[in-house]
Design a protein around this motif. Sequence first.
Motif, mmCIF file in Angstrom:
data_model
loop_
_atom_site.group_PDB
_atom_site.id
_atom_site.type_symbol
_atom_site.label_atom_id
_atom_site.label_comp_id
_atom_site.label_asym_id
_atom_site.label_seq_id
_atom_site.Cartn_x
_atom_site.Cartn_y
_atom_site.Cartn_z
ATOM 1 N N ASP A 136 -63.489 1.451 6.964
ATOM 2 C CA ASP A 136 -63.070 2.323 8.055
ATOM 3 C C ASP A 136 -62.468 1.466 9.160
ATOM 4 O O ASP A 136 -63.179 0.757 9.871
ATOM 5 C CB ASP A 136 -64.270 3.114 8.581
ATOM 6 N N ALA A 137 -61.146 1.529 9.299
ATOM 7 C CA ALA A 137 -60.454 0.695 10.280
ATOM 8 C C ALA A 137 -60.801 1.068 11.713
ATOM 9 O O ALA A 137 -60.511 0.307 12.639
ATOM 10 C CB ALA A 137 -58.941 0.791 10.074
ATOM 11 N N ARG A 138 -61.435 2.213 11.934
ATOM 12 C CA ARG A 138 -61.858 2.570 13.292
ATOM 13 C C ARG A 138 -62.971 1.663 13.785
ATOM 14 O O ARG A 138 -63.126 1.452 14.986
ATOM 15 C CB ARG A 138 -62.341 4.025 13.322
ATOM 16 N N TRP A 139 -63.768 1.155 12.862
ATOM 17 C CA TRP A 139 -64.919 0.319 13.214
ATOM 18 C C TRP A 139 -64.431 -1.053 13.679
ATOM 19 O O TRP A 139 -63.750 -1.770 12.940
ATOM 20 C CB TRP A 139 -65.838 0.180 12.003
ATOM 21 N N GLY A 140 -64.789 -1.426 14.906
ATOM 22 C CA GLY A 140 -64.261 -2.661 15.469
ATOM 23 C C GLY A 140 -64.669 -3.914 14.747
ATOM 24 O O GLY A 140 -63.922 -4.899 14.703
ATOM 25 N N SER A 190 -69.148 7.785 11.712
ATOM 26 C CA SER A 190 -67.983 8.190 12.497
ATOM 27 C C SER A 190 -67.004 7.064 12.755
ATOM 28 O O SER A 190 -66.000 7.283 13.421
ATOM 29 C CB SER A 190 -68.458 8.718 13.855
ATOM 30 N N GLY A 191 -67.288 5.876 12.265
ATOM 31 C CA GLY A 191 -66.478 4.726 12.621
ATOM 32 C C GLY A 191 -66.899 4.091 13.925
ATOM 33 O O GLY A 191 -66.362 3.050 14.304
ATOM 34 N N ARG A 192 -67.859 4.691 14.613
ATOM 35 C CA ARG A 192 -68.331 4.131 15.892
ATOM 36 C C ARG A 192 -69.331 3.020 15.639
ATOM 37 O O ARG A 192 -70.208 3.151 14.782
ATOM 38 C CB ARG A 192 -68.998 5.220 16.740
ATOM 39 N N ASP A 193 -69.210 1.953 16.409
ATOM 40 C CA ASP A 193 -70.171 0.869 16.282
ATOM 41 C C ASP A 193 -71.570 1.384 16.586
ATOM 42 O O ASP A 193 -71.754 2.243 17.455
ATOM 43 C CB ASP A 193 -69.813 -0.269 17.241
ATOM 44 N N TYR A 194 -72.531 0.846 15.865
ATOM 45 C CA TYR A 194 -73.960 1.159 15.982
ATOM 46 C C TYR A 194 -74.337 2.516 15.404
ATOM 47 O O TYR A 194 -75.523 2.869 15.386
ATOM 48 C CB TYR A 194 -74.457 1.094 17.439
ATOM 49 N N THR A 482 -42.977 -10.177 17.597
ATOM 50 C CA THR A 482 -44.434 -10.213 17.471
ATOM 51 C C THR A 482 -45.023 -8.948 18.067
ATOM 52 O O THR A 482 -44.716 -8.568 19.192
ATOM 53 C CB THR A 482 -45.009 -11.443 18.196
ATOM 54 N N VAL A 483 -45.881 -8.280 17.299
ATOM 55 C CA VAL A 483 -46.538 -7.054 17.739
ATOM 56 C C VAL A 483 -48.019 -7.143 17.370
ATOM 57 O O VAL A 483 -48.449 -8.076 16.700
ATOM 58 C CB VAL A 483 -45.896 -5.807 17.090
ATOM 59 N N GLY A 484 -48.800 -6.146 17.799
ATOM 60 C CA GLY A 484 -50.208 -6.142 17.415
ATOM 61 C C GLY A 484 -51.126 -5.639 18.499
ATOM 62 O O GLY A 484 -50.785 -4.727 19.258
ATOM 63 N N GLU A 485 -52.292 -6.265 18.605
ATOM 64 C CA GLU A 485 -53.312 -5.809 19.538
ATOM 65 C C GLU A 485 -54.040 -6.988 20.148
ATOM 66 O O GLU A 485 -54.058 -8.096 19.592
ATOM 67 C CB GLU A 485 -54.318 -4.889 18.837
ATOM 68 N N ALA A 486 -54.667 -6.750 21.291
ATOM 69 C CA ALA A 486 -55.440 -7.774 21.976
ATOM 70 C C ALA A 486 -56.738 -8.043 21.232
ATOM 71 O O ALA A 486 -57.232 -7.200 20.481
ATOM 72 C CB ALA A 486 -55.745 -7.333 23.409
ATOM 73 N N LYS A 487 -57.297 -9.214 21.452
ATOM 74 C CA LYS A 487 -58.534 -9.569 20.772
ATOM 75 C C LYS A 487 -59.676 -8.641 21.167
ATOM 76 O O LYS A 487 -60.610 -8.426 20.389
ATOM 77 C CB LYS A 487 -58.904 -11.028 21.043
ATOM 78 N N GLU A 488 -59.619 -8.068 22.377
ATOM 79 C CA GLU A 488 -60.675 -7.140 22.800
ATOM 80 C C GLU A 488 -60.640 -5.825 22.032
ATOM 81 O O GLU A 488 -61.595 -5.046 22.101
ATOM 82 C CB GLU A 488 -60.558 -6.842 24.304
ATOM 83 N N HIS A 489 -59.562 -5.573 21.321
ATOM 84 C CA HIS A 489 -59.445 -4.305 20.608
ATOM 85 C C HIS A 489 -59.946 -4.370 19.182
ATOM 86 O O HIS A 489 -59.687 -3.484 18.365
ATOM 87 C CB HIS A 489 -58.003 -3.806 20.676
ATOM 88 N N SER A 496 -62.175 2.281 17.562
ATOM 89 C CA SER A 496 -60.944 2.917 18.026
ATOM 90 C C SER A 496 -60.711 4.208 17.261
ATOM 91 O O SER A 496 -60.795 4.238 16.032
ATOM 92 C CB SER A 496 -59.761 1.968 17.815
ATOM 93 N N LEU A 497 -60.386 5.265 17.993
ATOM 94 C CA LEU A 497 -60.060 6.530 17.346
ATOM 95 C C LEU A 497 -58.755 6.445 16.570
ATOM 96 O O LEU A 497 -58.557 7.164 15.596
ATOM 97 C CB LEU A 497 -59.935 7.640 18.394
ATOM 98 N N SER A 498 -57.869 5.555 17.008
ATOM 99 C CA SER A 498 -56.546 5.488 16.397
ATOM 100 C C SER A 498 -56.178 4.037 16.123
ATOM 101 O O SER A 498 -55.515 3.389 16.935
ATOM 102 C CB SER A 498 -55.499 6.130 17.321
ATOM 103 N N PRO A 499 -56.602 3.504 14.989
ATOM 104 C CA PRO A 499 -56.277 2.111 14.665
ATOM 105 C C PRO A 499 -54.819 1.989 14.228
ATOM 106 O O PRO A 499 -54.487 2.012 13.039
ATOM 107 C CB PRO A 499 -57.242 1.782 13.521
#
Length: 744
Positions: A136-140, A190-194, A482-489, A496-499
């Motif tokens: 599940d890519a939503r899971w950080g 749900s893909g949510r952590d914990y 170069t595209v992508g996301e920050a390390k905090e994401h 994330s609801l929308s990976p």
Amino acid sequence: MQRQVDRLMAEMTLAEKIGQLNLLAAGEGLTTGAKQDTPLAQRLDAGAVGAIFGTKSLASARAMQDRALAGSRLGIPLFFAEDVIHGHRTVFPLPVALACSWDLDLVEETSAFAAAEAASEGLHQVYAPMIDISRDARWGRVAESPGEDPLLASRIAVAATRGFQGRDIAGAGRVAACLKHFVAYGAPDSGRDYDNASLSWEDLLSIYLPPFAAGVAEGAASVMASFNAVNKLAMHAHAPLIEGWLRGRTGFGGLVVSDYTGVKELTAHGLGPAPVVVARALHAGIDMDMVGEDYLAELPALARDGLSAPDAGVAFSADEIRGLIDRACHRVLSFKAALGLLDDPFRGIGDTEAPSRLSGRKLARRAAARSAVLLKNDGVLPLDDATGVALIGPFARDRRNMLGTWAVSGNSDDVVSLSDAVAALTGRMPDTAWGANIVADSWLERRLNVHGTTVEADPRTEADLLLEALEVARRSEVIVVTVGEAKEHAGESSSSLSPALPEAHHRLVAALKETGKPVVVIVFAGRPLALGSVAENADALLYAWHGGISGPEGVADLLFGAASPSARLCVTLPLHPGEVPVSHAEEPTGRPFPGVFQKFRTGWLDLPDGLTRFPFGFGLGYGDMRYGPPRLSAARAHAGDKVLLSLTVENAGPREAVETVQLYASDPVARITRPARFMIDFKQITLSPGESREVVFELDAGQFAYPLAPSLDAAEWLRDPGQIILHVGPNSRDTQPVELTWLS
């Protein structure tokens, strides 16, 4: 060794035994010779600490060990631990990236280097490898995982454990591995952590538990429990899985530690007040309580009075509690004995030699190149050194995000940016004018750097920045964006609801495509992102992840042919963020049925047509790999027979290439629904230009066993005779089939 432990146990008081079960954070630690009266110092003086995690220097570790020994009547030392998730000071690619190398020797080598660095700073245990299967890519925390497949994850668990521990965890430059997080932490509802996991016992036994069984079989010295509940019971109180399956089924005899305040959090799970959850955790097999100090606070009274809590369905006599304390303390002391600390409390805290940082950089650069997955290449790559390149995008000069999540001891100053890496490789400076290798760095450099979380504000509008990027791009021969996301994401508590890629990055790539110049897209990210139209607009597409201190250098090597792409996806890239969870091992359903019910489908009404799916195991190289037809030594075999599947793989290209040959299976008739395709083996080979090689897989009936589990206790592994369809190829989708029949 056991005589030492037994002697200490015989001499210890109840308070001393409970103190050994307390695992605290270093915080600011202690300074050698100082007389601080901090809460940690008070605990050390009272002999009420068994271990410390988070030490940042040898001096601090020595000071804490000195104080602990002075406060211990029997001279029992501490052990020191830290999160060493993908390297220590030398930060390697994220675990999900390194898993894409499918290179088990590389996994072992990077783990061994991380162990040597950690051991040189007085650490004895690392909280790694993280072997949670994630689909599940939503899971950080997919960033820290080995991906979606239990076989690949199991082999990574073995390789990492071997790298950390070697043949002796007390040896020079070695540390104790800690398999985490036990178990199914990567399967939240749900893909949510914990969040909790509700799944069939069959899935638990066949998908989520095998990596732990593999790590235990390799000799992993410790395990960490997960925060989640599995099938309605929180893991920190899950006796059937910890004491039952982990210790009873696999024979694990090492140490089980809680996660950060995991025991305390059982109350929030609804399992009762502090005395009740402490008794339940200790009974379940949690040997050490991390940070919460609930064992320290509650166990003395429980050992004196016992516990009766009918509303929670829990009752323990005082004798039972004391027996559980003895059991846990014995495991802690045995762990310390295995580390050599009972013989030398300062093992690893004296004069130690760290491995060469230069050799670490070389290894990190090689690992980054082996981890970046080439997803598309319409004849653009590799680039010639003299090619005029426009390097555009928020990560062109970025260093901070390259380390990725959970690089707790890393330093972004160690990173060489992509701009500088290309300049060093080609001899052309990034700020050279027209005709240079890099025409300019532009676009979102400050204003819209991946969600705006890591950059300064820019007074210019997005339209102005886009005009600047287009002006630079038109002067080039090839555009590298170069595209992508920050390390905090990506990482803990970063679901994330929308990976998916940010919309601004889609607009950028689309606009650059309109220039008519070849566009090379590089994705820097910590999770599998839905790429949408970017894949169609790219002439070449490289998924580089967050590659660590040498991540951009590894990318530069791939761009200009100093290294050849060889990585394969360890996760399925979703077509759309709403498609998750998704994996190659999806189960078949009754519809659509061939020739019937064509109106009904299992897909999505609102999923746009024309998007490219990149399946598990997919990846391109610069070679031209050609697969011959698969051959079986026997098409029919008995259960005790060995069957060989062989095929010839040829590199018809002009460059050396690494190929990962993958073998999958389908079981079309079984007692339960099985995955439409599941991986049973893979082999990685290196072929010179023009070279061909026969690849041979050895098959036995046990590879096709599956669990039938009405409950965990009643689980039974079985294998049906009959037809098996084997699928062999370069990824989970593009395979050739061959049928095998087991007669009995």
